[in-house]
Motif scaffolding. Structure first.
Motif, PDB file in Angstrom:
ATOM      1  N   LYS A  31     -22.676 -79.055  -4.448  1.00 33.21           N
ATOM      2  CA  LYS A  31     -23.593 -78.014  -3.974  1.00 33.21           C
ATOM      3  C   LYS A  31     -23.722 -76.876  -4.999  1.00 33.21           C
ATOM      4  N   GLY A  48     -21.676 -74.557  -5.760  1.00 36.32           N
ATOM      5  CA  GLY A  48     -21.241 -73.297  -5.178  1.00 36.32           C
ATOM      6  C   GLY A  48     -19.785 -72.997  -5.472  1.00 36.32           C
ATOM      7  N   TRP A  95     -23.054 -72.713   2.272  1.00 35.40           N
ATOM      8  CA  TRP A  95     -23.583 -74.066   2.286  1.00 35.40           C
ATOM      9  C   TRP A  95     -24.582 -74.325   3.404  1.00 35.40           C
ATOM     10  N   GLU A 150     -17.433 -76.178  -5.587  1.00 33.25           N
ATOM     11  CA  GLU A 150     -17.981 -77.327  -4.871  1.00 33.25           C
ATOM     12  C   GLU A 150     -19.037 -77.951  -5.774  1.00 33.25           C
TER      13      GLU A 150
END
Length: 121
Positions: free
Chosen positions: A41, A43, A120, A38
């Motif tokens: 973010k 991540g 998240w 991601e």
């Protein structure tokens, strides 16, 4: 930098892709085909694990939360804490479905199914 168990905090995606995956009973269940990131973010959304199939035909792809994978040096692969039945009943996708809506549908369904705390939030 190594973690308390001797693992490092960082790993190249190229070392992860192709690694075998096992359940707690030691049964081989598939291999990591890819890793979804991601970007906004910073991540790791999930590992794309391929189950079944022959020469790529009939293979199912599962989005397994990264936090669920634990590397076992003796096995030379990752262990996931799920039974064969849990994995068979898990949501599965085509490659195209994994990336629909930026992968959010597969990510959310995966974290819900496996009851893993979302990274998240």
């Amino acid at each position: 930098m190594p973690t308390a168990t001797g693992h490092t905090d960082a790993i190249r995606a190229s070392r992860v892709i192709g690694t075998e995956v096992y359940n707690p009973a030691g049964d081989h269940i598939g291999e990591i085909k890819d890793v979804m990131l991601e970007k906004t973010k910073n991540g790791i959304m999930f590992a794309v694990v391929g189950f079944g199939g022959f020469l790529g035909m009939g293979e199912k792809y599962h989005a397994i939360p990264w936090a669920s994978l634990d590397y076992d040096e003796k096995k030379g692969g990752y262990i996931v804490p799920y039974s064969k039945d849990e994995l068979k009943a898990a949501p599965s996708y085509s490659v195209d479905e994994l990336t629909e809506n930026d992968g959010m549908k597969a990510r959310d369904a995966s974290y819900d199914y496996y009851k893993v705390d979302p990274y998240w939030q």
